[in-house]
Design an enzyme around this catalytic site. Structure first.
Site: not given
Ligand code: RB5
Length: 143
Positions: A8-9, A98-99, A65, A133, A67
């Site tokens: 994403d951004h 392992h995964n 993304c 595994h 997180t």
């Molecule tokens: C975007 O602000 C954020 O929510 C996204 O990049 C991500 O962390 C979602 O899980």
């Protein structure tokens, strides 16, 4: 090996840098977006990458993304995907050992680009161990 990318951004700039990094190393890359820094919805790009893997357009994927959690949650709804979230080198190795993760997911807002490159390199170069595994992986799907 062909690698698909999605972000994403929040992951866009790392995605661009990692695409360049892997192209320099001789990998073929398919970019499933996003294609800029405007705010977008991560599932749109996670689904595109997952479908690319399920159709055999690419062998493995890398998703970013903020997180990493939104990408991982979306990707893991697909039957053909095992997406692993990694934020350091050891976890990058273990999601392969392992995964047998066929998608590496990273939290772009919480790691350096140098760390992201190291995780990518480690994940790609670490083989799956199989054995116990594989037995555990076989138990992941819901009926
Ligand atoms: C975007 O602000 C954020 O929510 C996204 O990049 C991500 O962390 C979602 O899980």
């Amino acid at each position: 090996m062909k690698i698909g990318f999605a972000s994403d951004h929040a992951g866009y700039q790392y995605k661009q840098a990692l695409i360049a990094y892997l192209r320099r190393k001789g990998y073929s890359v398919v970019d499933y977006g996003t294609h800029g820094t405007s705010s977008v919805d991560y599932p749109d790009f996670a689904h595109a990458l997952a479908e690319g893997i399920e159709k055999g357009e690419v062998d493995k994927g890398i998703a970013l993304c903020g997180t990493g959690n939104g990408m991982a949650m979306t990707l893991n709804h697909h039957k053909g995907i095992r997406a692993g979230l990694a934020w350091n080198r050891d976890i990058g190795a273990l999601i392969s050992q392992h995964n047998n993760a066929n998608v590496l997911v990273m939290p772009a807002r919480f790691i350096t680009l140098t760390m992201a490159r190291l995780i990518v390199k480690t994940w790609l170069e670490t083989p799956f161990e199989g054995g116990r595994h594989q037995r555990r992986i076989d138990k992941i799907p819901c009926a």
